[in-house]
Write a protein that holds these residues in place. Structure first.
Motif, PDB file in Angstrom:
ATOM      1  N   SER A 189      45.204  42.430  48.058  1.00  9.69           N
ATOM      2  CA  SER A 189      46.130  43.227  47.509  1.00  9.69           C
ATOM      3  C   SER A 189      45.864  43.312  46.068  1.00  9.69           C
ATOM      4  CB  SER A 189      47.496  42.950  47.692  1.00  9.69           C
ATOM      5  OG  SER A 189      47.911  41.740  46.983  1.00  9.69           O
ATOM      6  N   ASP A 190      46.517  43.994  44.994  1.00  9.78           N
ATOM      7  CA  ASP A 190      46.355  44.112  43.520  1.00  9.78           C
ATOM      8  C   ASP A 190      46.647  42.600  42.948  1.00  9.78           C
ATOM      9  OD1 ASP A 190      45.410  46.510  43.678  1.00  9.78           O
ATOM     10  OD2 ASP A 190      46.967  47.552  42.930  1.00  9.78           O
ATOM     11  N   GLY A 191      47.695  42.081  43.895  1.00  7.40           N
ATOM     12  CA  GLY A 191      48.108  40.812  43.271  1.00  7.40           C
ATOM     13  C   GLY A 191      46.845  39.587  43.441  1.00  7.40           C
ATOM     14  N   ASP A 192      45.825  39.939  44.109  1.00 10.14           N
ATOM     15  CA  ASP A 192      44.689  39.026  44.180  1.00 10.14           C
ATOM     16  C   ASP A 192      43.713  39.450  43.317  1.00 10.14           C
ATOM     17  OD1 ASP A 192      45.729  37.722  46.383  1.00 10.14           O
ATOM     18  OD2 ASP A 192      45.370  39.438  47.502  1.00 10.14           O
ATOM     19  N   GLN A 193      43.831  40.468  42.339  1.00 10.56           N
ATOM     20  CA  GLN A 193      42.551  41.131  41.586  1.00 10.56           C
ATOM     21  C   GLN A 193      41.968  40.083  40.725  1.00 10.56           C
ATOM     22  OE1 GLN A 193      43.674  44.784  39.594  1.00 10.56           O
ATOM     23  NE2 GLN A 193      41.577  45.035  38.910  1.00 10.56           N
TER      24      GLN A 193
ATOM     25  N   PHE B 284      41.899  31.406  49.233  1.00  8.58           N
ATOM     26  CA  PHE B 284      42.309  32.674  50.140  1.00  8.58           C
ATOM     27  C   PHE B 284      43.879  32.798  49.691  1.00  8.58           C
ATOM     28  CE2 PHE B 284      38.759  30.963  52.638  1.00  8.58           C
ATOM     29  CZ  PHE B 284      38.323  32.170  53.212  1.00  8.58           C
ATOM     30  N   ASP B 285      43.980  34.244  49.632  1.00  7.83           N
ATOM     31  CA  ASP B 285      45.488  34.472  49.682  1.00  7.83           C
ATOM     32  C   ASP B 285      45.934  34.500  51.059  1.00  7.83           C
ATOM     33  OD1 ASP B 285      47.809  36.318  48.991  1.00  7.83           O
ATOM     34  OD2 ASP B 285      47.132  37.498  50.351  1.00  7.83           O
ATOM     35  N   ASN B 286      47.087  34.414  51.379  1.00  7.99           N
ATOM     36  CA  ASN B 286      47.742  34.137  52.342  1.00  7.99           C
ATOM     37  C   ASN B 286      48.562  35.489  53.195  1.00  7.99           C
ATOM     38  OD1 ASN B 286      48.845  32.497  54.761  1.00  7.99           O
ATOM     39  ND2 ASN B 286      50.759  32.821  54.006  1.00  7.99           N
TER      40      ASN B 286
ATOM     41  N   LYS C 278      35.074  23.589  50.798  1.00  6.72           N
ATOM     42  CA  LYS C 278      36.431  23.086  50.743  1.00  6.72           C
ATOM     43  C   LYS C 278      37.454  24.324  50.669  1.00  6.72           C
ATOM     44  CE  LYS C 278      39.397  19.225  49.062  1.00  6.72           C
ATOM     45  NZ  LYS C 278      39.527  18.265  48.213  1.00  6.72           N
ATOM     46  N   THR C 279      38.369  24.564  51.628  1.00  7.66           N
ATOM     47  CA  THR C 279      39.196  25.728  51.774  1.00  7.66           C
ATOM     48  C   THR C 279      40.543  25.363  51.101  1.00  7.66           C
ATOM     49  OG1 THR C 279      39.829  25.167  54.043  1.00  7.66           O
ATOM     50  CG2 THR C 279      37.860  26.758  53.661  1.00  7.66           C
ATOM     51  N   PHE C 280      41.115  26.567  50.453  1.00  6.72           N
ATOM     52  CA  PHE C 280      42.187  26.430  49.827  1.00  6.72           C
ATOM     53  C   PHE C 280      43.188  27.729  49.955  1.00  6.72           C
ATOM     54  CE2 PHE C 280      39.702  23.415  47.312  1.00  6.72           C
ATOM     55  CZ  PHE C 280      40.729  22.594  46.856  1.00  6.72           C
ATOM     56  N   ILE C 281      44.412  27.557  50.060  1.00  9.55           N
ATOM     57  CA  ILE C 281      45.282  28.680  49.951  1.00  9.55           C
ATOM     58  C   ILE C 281      45.932  28.979  48.470  1.00  9.55           C
ATOM     59  CG2 ILE C 281      47.500  29.759  50.722  1.00  9.55           C
ATOM     60  CD1 ILE C 281      47.257  28.419  53.428  1.00  9.55           C
ATOM     61  N   VAL C 282      45.882  30.147  47.941  1.00  8.62           N
ATOM     62  CA  VAL C 282      46.307  30.416  46.696  1.00  8.62           C
ATOM     63  C   VAL C 282      46.951  31.647  46.847  1.00  8.62           C
ATOM     64  CG1 VAL C 282      45.722  30.781  44.217  1.00  8.62           C
ATOM     65  CG2 VAL C 282      44.355  29.281  45.553  1.00  8.62           C
ATOM     66  N   SER C 283      48.408  31.734  46.822  1.00  7.77           N
ATOM     67  CA  SER C 283      49.147  32.926  47.374  1.00  7.77           C
ATOM     68  C   SER C 283      50.431  32.666  46.603  1.00  7.77           C
ATOM     69  CB  SER C 283      49.616  32.609  48.875  1.00  7.77           C
ATOM     70  OG  SER C 283      50.427  33.626  49.376  1.00  7.77           O
ATOM     71  N   GLY C 284      50.995  34.011  46.525  1.00  9.06           N
ATOM     72  CA  GLY C 284      52.143  34.224  46.009  1.00  9.06           C
ATOM     73  C   GLY C 284      53.585  33.645  46.572  1.00  9.06           C
ATOM     74  N   GLY C 285      53.114  33.430  47.724  1.00  5.67           N
ATOM     75  CA  GLY C 285      54.412  32.785  48.711  1.00  5.67           C
ATOM     76  C   GLY C 285      54.732  31.263  48.235  1.00  5.67           C
ATOM     77  N   GLY C 286      55.696  31.145  48.668  1.00  7.61           N
ATOM     78  CA  GLY C 286      56.510  29.725  48.143  1.00  7.61           C
ATOM     79  C   GLY C 286      55.671  28.818  48.686  1.00  7.61           C
ATOM     80  N   VAL C 287      55.206  27.472  47.630  1.00 15.42           N
ATOM     81  CA  VAL C 287      54.348  26.676  48.234  1.00 15.42           C
ATOM     82  C   VAL C 287      54.802  25.762  49.316  1.00 15.42           C
ATOM     83  CG1 VAL C 287      55.209  25.108  46.469  1.00 15.42           C
ATOM     84  CG2 VAL C 287      52.814  24.854  47.624  1.00 15.42           C
ATOM     85  N   GLU C 288      56.081  25.507  49.313  1.00 19.36           N
ATOM     86  CA  GLU C 288      56.541  24.534  50.283  1.00 19.36           C
ATOM     87  C   GLU C 288      56.874  25.097  51.560  1.00 19.36           C
ATOM     88  OE1 GLU C 288      60.154  23.670  48.045  1.00 19.36           O
ATOM     89  OE2 GLU C 288      59.285  21.951  46.937  1.00 19.36           O
ATOM     90  N   PHE C 289      57.227  26.416  51.673  1.00 21.32           N
ATOM     91  CA  PHE C 289      57.460  27.155  52.865  1.00 21.32           C
ATOM     92  C   PHE C 289      55.918  27.157  53.492  1.00 21.32           C
ATOM     93  CE2 PHE C 289      56.903  31.246  55.195  1.00 21.32           C
ATOM     94  CZ  PHE C 289      58.019  31.360  55.942  1.00 21.32           C
ATOM     95  N   MET C 290      54.725  27.689  52.726  1.00 24.67           N
ATOM     96  CA  MET C 290      53.539  27.535  53.392  1.00 24.67           C
ATOM     97  C   MET C 290      52.928  26.192  53.769  1.00 24.67           C
ATOM     98  SD  MET C 290      51.431  30.452  50.953  1.00 24.67           S
ATOM     99  CE  MET C 290      51.750  29.491  49.654  1.00 24.67           C
ATOM    100  N   ARG C 291      53.190  25.107  53.189  1.00 23.78           N
ATOM    101  CA  ARG C 291      52.745  23.669  53.620  1.00 23.78           C
ATOM    102  C   ARG C 291      53.508  23.357  54.935  1.00 23.78           C
ATOM    103  NH1 ARG C 291      53.252  20.914  47.448  1.00 23.78           N
ATOM    104  NH2 ARG C 291      51.165  21.615  46.875  1.00 23.78           N
TER     105      ARG C 291
END
Length: 344
Positions: free
Chosen positions: A269-273, A74-76, A189-202
């Protein structure tokens, strides 16, 4: 040990009890009343999800997928929580710029910092990706990862969205929370795969979504190991970009950090294409979904012309290839979880 007669009477009693319970709670009625996605309106989007999960989890079916290959990504921003009027991590960085400004008087005349201090969103947007990186570098670099995590945690506990006046972590999408739980209940098993900062999201992913830190893939900066004056080991953030987890970087990140191609992918978004295209190219049955922001009253309505979360080419591809497009206004009964009452 029971005698033969007692055993027969006990078995008879047990059979009678089972028969009575089956009449009181018929299986068909139990299934009919159980809706794993109660915040989703009945329609093609919800049905496509339920149908996909049924096909890949039923043993003996031609599309059955073993549990170890049931990877969902999932994108965030804009997929699991809101992203307007600016990305929430950028809102955090801007607040940090304002708090740090007294120690950096030169920022009053230096872009993009001047735009932040003046509240000039147009100028800030014009600074583009470089401006964003400059802001992130100025607010994130030079501190330990532990110190950064503490800053983020403190900000998330107090900062509120300018429109909804709620904590940012309260602006997660209730229908997507239900979807995450539904998938996990069915062996995904669910994952986040996002353009956001990994440490911020964690800092919030496990609390907000039930996704542990090790299942968060995101953009990352360079960190270096060093021993502090007290001899304690720490990681220090540097003003250098290590990996951008957006666009074509998302399949690369999935391959690098997850090691399995997903069979279920959701973006907005297009960033997830490219992430959806990578998922669609697998050998197992796949699900590709997009959240389309169409509800200006309850959230926001935007797509092709938006600077934040632009959805253009990916929407065209989803339409042409039959991917699932979730119309927020039509498909979701509610957007955010109910607001918690503050004790008096």
């Amino acid at each position: 040990m029971l005698s033969d007669g007692a055993s027969i009477r006990w078995c008879g009693l047990l059979s009678a009890l089972i028969a009575i319970m089956s009449l009181a709670f018929p299986p068909s009625q139990s299934v009919a009343q159980s809706d794993p996605l109660p915040s989703w309106n009945e329609g093609p989007a919800k049905q496509s999800i339920v149908s996909f999960v049924a096909k890949v989890t039923k043993i003996g079916e031609p599309d059955f997928v073993p549990q170890e290959r049931r990877i969902a990504v999932f994108d965030n921003d804009g997929t699991l929580w809101a992203e307007q009027p600016i990305y929430f991590q950028l809102a955090f960085a801007m607040d940090m710029i304002k708090s740090m400004a007294p120690s950096h008087p030169q920022w009053a005349n230096e872009q993009p910092f001047k735009a932040v201090l003046d509240g000039d969103r147009k100028e800030l947007a014009a600074s583009g990706e470089k401006g964003l990186l400059d802001i992130v570098a100025a607010t994130h670099a030079g501190m330990s990862t532990d110190a950064f995590n503490a800053l983020v945690d403190g900000w998330l506990k107090t900062a509120k969205h300018p429109r909804f006046k709620r904590l940012y972590t309260e602006l997660v999408y209730q229908p997507m929370l239900e979807l995450l739980e539904y998938l996990r209940a069915n062996g995904f098993k669910t994952f986040i795969v996002s353009g956001g900062g990994v440490e911020f999201m964690r800092c919030f992913a496990e609390r907000a979504y039930g996704i542990p830190p090790e299942q968060v893939v995101g953009s990352s900066g360079v960190v270096k190991f060093e021993l502090g004056a007290d001899g304690k080991a720490q990681l220090i953030k540097e003003a250098k970009v290590a990996f951008i987890d957006d666009g074509p970087g998302k399949p690369v990140g999935i391959n690098r950090f997850i090691g399995r191609r997903p069979i279920f992918a959701f973006g907005n978004s297009d960033g997830d294409q490219q992430m959806l295209e990578w998922t669609a190219s697998g050998d197992d049955l796949q699900f590709m979904g997009l959240v389309h922001h169409t509800d200006a009253e309850r959230e926001y309505a935007y797509d092709r012309d938006s600077r934040i979360g632009k959805l253009d080419k990916a929407l065209d591809e989803a339409t042409s290839k039959g991917w699932t497009v979730v119309d927020m206004k039509a498909d979701w009964k509610t957007i955010f979880p109910p607001q918690k009452e503050v004790p008096r």
